[in-house]
Design a protein around this motif. Structure first.
Motif, PDB file in Angstrom:
ATOM      1  N   GLY A   1       0.817  -1.217   0.000  1.00  0.00           N
ATOM      2  CA  GLY A   1       0.000   0.000   0.000  1.00  0.00           C
ATOM      3  C   GLY A   1       0.845   1.258   0.000  1.00  0.00           C
ATOM      4  O   GLY A   1       0.568   2.212  -0.733  1.00  0.00           O
ATOM      5  N   LYS A   2       1.887   1.271   0.831  1.00  0.00           N
ATOM      6  CA  LYS A   2       2.776   2.439   0.891  1.00  0.00           C
ATOM      7  C   LYS A   2       3.589   2.584  -0.399  1.00  0.00           C
ATOM      8  O   LYS A   2       3.811   3.697  -0.873  1.00  0.00           O
ATOM      9  CB  LYS A   2       3.729   2.340   2.092  1.00  0.00           C
ATOM     10  CG  LYS A   2       3.037   2.458   3.430  1.00  0.00           C
ATOM     11  CD  LYS A   2       2.536   3.853   3.659  1.00  0.00           C
ATOM     12  CE  LYS A   2       1.938   3.975   5.043  1.00  0.00           C
ATOM     13  NZ  LYS A   2       1.307   5.250   5.280  1.00  0.00           N
ATOM     14  N   ALA A   3       4.022   1.453  -0.966  1.00  0.00           N
ATOM     15  CA  ALA A   3       4.749   1.506  -2.235  1.00  0.00           C
ATOM     16  C   ALA A   3       3.833   2.066  -3.325  1.00  0.00           C
ATOM     17  O   ALA A   3       4.260   2.879  -4.150  1.00  0.00           O
ATOM     18  CB  ALA A   3       5.258   0.123  -2.619  1.00  0.00           C
ATOM     19  N   SER A   4       2.573   1.656  -3.300  1.00  0.00           N
ATOM     20  CA  SER A   4       1.596   2.156  -4.257  1.00  0.00           C
ATOM     21  C   SER A   4       1.404   3.663  -4.099  1.00  0.00           C
ATOM     22  O   SER A   4       1.368   4.407  -5.089  1.00  0.00           O
ATOM     23  CB  SER A   4       0.267   1.422  -4.072  1.00  0.00           C
ATOM     24  OG  SER A   4      -0.682   1.885  -4.993  1.00  0.00           O
ATOM     25  N   GLN A   5       1.304   4.136  -2.859  1.00  0.00           N
ATOM     26  CA  GLN A   5       1.163   5.571  -2.608  1.00  0.00           C
ATOM     27  C   GLN A   5       2.381   6.332  -3.133  1.00  0.00           C
ATOM     28  O   GLN A   5       2.243   7.414  -3.714  1.00  0.00           O
ATOM     29  CB  GLN A   5       0.993   5.840  -1.112  1.00  0.00           C
ATOM     30  CG  GLN A   5      -0.346   5.441  -0.566  1.00  0.00           C
ATOM     31  CD  GLN A   5      -0.439   5.665   0.943  1.00  0.00           C
ATOM     32  OE1 GLN A   5       0.570   5.748   1.645  1.00  0.00           O
ATOM     33  NE2 GLN A   5      -1.660   5.737   1.443  1.00  0.00           N
ATOM     34  N   TYR A   6       3.570   5.793  -2.904  1.00  0.00           N
ATOM     35  CA  TYR A   6       4.798   6.436  -3.371  1.00  0.00           C
ATOM     36  C   TYR A   6       4.761   6.565  -4.895  1.00  0.00           C
ATOM     37  O   TYR A   6       5.016   7.638  -5.445  1.00  0.00           O
ATOM     38  CB  TYR A   6       6.016   5.620  -2.921  1.00  0.00           C
ATOM     39  CG  TYR A   6       7.338   6.217  -3.340  1.00  0.00           C
ATOM     40  CD1 TYR A   6       7.975   7.167  -2.554  1.00  0.00           C
ATOM     41  CD2 TYR A   6       7.960   5.831  -4.523  1.00  0.00           C
ATOM     42  CE1 TYR A   6       9.187   7.721  -2.941  1.00  0.00           C
ATOM     43  CE2 TYR A   6       9.168   6.373  -4.921  1.00  0.00           C
ATOM     44  CZ  TYR A   6       9.775   7.315  -4.122  1.00  0.00           C
ATOM     45  OH  TYR A   6      10.980   7.861  -4.515  1.00  0.00           O
ATOM     46  N   LEU A   7       4.442   5.469  -5.577  1.00  0.00           N
ATOM     47  CA  LEU A   7       4.391   5.496  -7.039  1.00  0.00           C
ATOM     48  C   LEU A   7       3.318   6.455  -7.552  1.00  0.00           C
ATOM     49  O   LEU A   7       3.516   7.130  -8.565  1.00  0.00           O
ATOM     50  CB  LEU A   7       4.161   4.090  -7.586  1.00  0.00           C
ATOM     51  CG  LEU A   7       5.339   3.125  -7.423  1.00  0.00           C
ATOM     52  CD1 LEU A   7       4.921   1.705  -7.768  1.00  0.00           C
ATOM     53  CD2 LEU A   7       6.525   3.561  -8.269  1.00  0.00           C
ATOM     54  N   ASN A   8       2.206   6.519  -6.846  1.00  0.00           N
ATOM     55  CA  ASN A   8       1.123   7.427  -7.239  1.00  0.00           C
ATOM     56  C   ASN A   8       1.570   8.886  -7.230  1.00  0.00           C
ATOM     57  O   ASN A   8       1.065   9.694  -8.008  1.00  0.00           O
ATOM     58  CB  ASN A   8      -0.102   7.246  -6.342  1.00  0.00           C
ATOM     59  CG  ASN A   8      -0.871   5.981  -6.657  1.00  0.00           C
ATOM     60  OD1 ASN A   8      -0.789   5.439  -7.750  1.00  0.00           O
ATOM     61  ND2 ASN A   8      -1.624   5.499  -5.686  1.00  0.00           N
ATOM     62  N   LEU A   9       2.521   9.220  -6.347  1.00  0.00           N
ATOM     63  CA  LEU A   9       3.056  10.589  -6.324  1.00  0.00           C
ATOM     64  C   LEU A   9       3.650  10.982  -7.671  1.00  0.00           C
ATOM     65  O   LEU A   9       3.713  12.157  -8.023  1.00  0.00           O
ATOM     66  CB  LEU A   9       4.145  10.727  -5.250  1.00  0.00           C
ATOM     67  CG  LEU A   9       3.708  10.703  -3.800  1.00  0.00           C
ATOM     68  CD1 LEU A   9       4.940  10.673  -2.887  1.00  0.00           C
ATOM     69  CD2 LEU A   9       2.844  11.916  -3.480  1.00  0.00           C
TER      70      LEU A   9
END
Length: 112
Positions: A78-86
Motif C-alpha cells: 500500500g505504501k509503495a503504491s502511494q509512493y508510485l502514485n506521487l
C-alpha cells in the motif's frame, strides 16, 4: 511542478527483486548471480528518477520476490503504491513493466 528532479538518492524507493534461478531455464542456478548483476545494470540505466534497483538471486523462498524500501525501511504494498502514485504511476503497471523488462533482459542476456 514535478518532484522527480528533487528526489535525493537516499529518498528514492529501493526496489529489491529476488530472481528465481529457474526463470533462466534448467541450468539457471549456474549463472543466476551473473544474470542479476547484468539485470541490475540494465534496469538501473532505464530507471525512473525516483527508483533504485537491487536485483539479487532468490535463494530463500521464504522472502518475498519483490520488496520496497525507503531509508532502509520496508514498505507495505500500500505504501509503495502511494509512493508510485506521487509520480503518476500505479503499482500494477509498475510490476507489469518490470515483468516485460525482465523478459527482454533475459532475451538480451542469452542473445535471443
Amino acid at each position: 511542478m514535478t518532484l522527480v528532479g528533487a528526489i535525493p538518492e537516499h529518498k528514492k524507493m529501493l526496489v529489491i527483486f529476488r530472481m528465481e534461478p529457474g526463470s533462466l531455464g534448467p541450468n539457471g542456478s549456474e549463472y543466476i548471480k551473473e544474470f542479476c548483476e547484468f539485470a541490475q545494470i540494465q534496469l538501473q540505466a532505464g530507471a525512473s528518477a525516483f527508483i533504485t534497483w537491487s536485483i539479487v538471486p532468490r535463494s530463500d523462498k521464504t522472502r518475498a520476490e519483490i520488496e520496497f524500501q525507503i531509508l532502509s525501511k520496508k514498505l507495505s504494498r500500500g505504501k509503495a503504491s502511494q509512493y508510485l502514485n506521487l509520480f503518476g504511476e500505479s503499482l500494477d503497471s509498475f510490476e507489469a513493466q518490470l515483468e516485460d523488462n525482465l523478459e527482454a533482459i533475459i532475451n538480451q542476456y542469452f542473445g535471443r
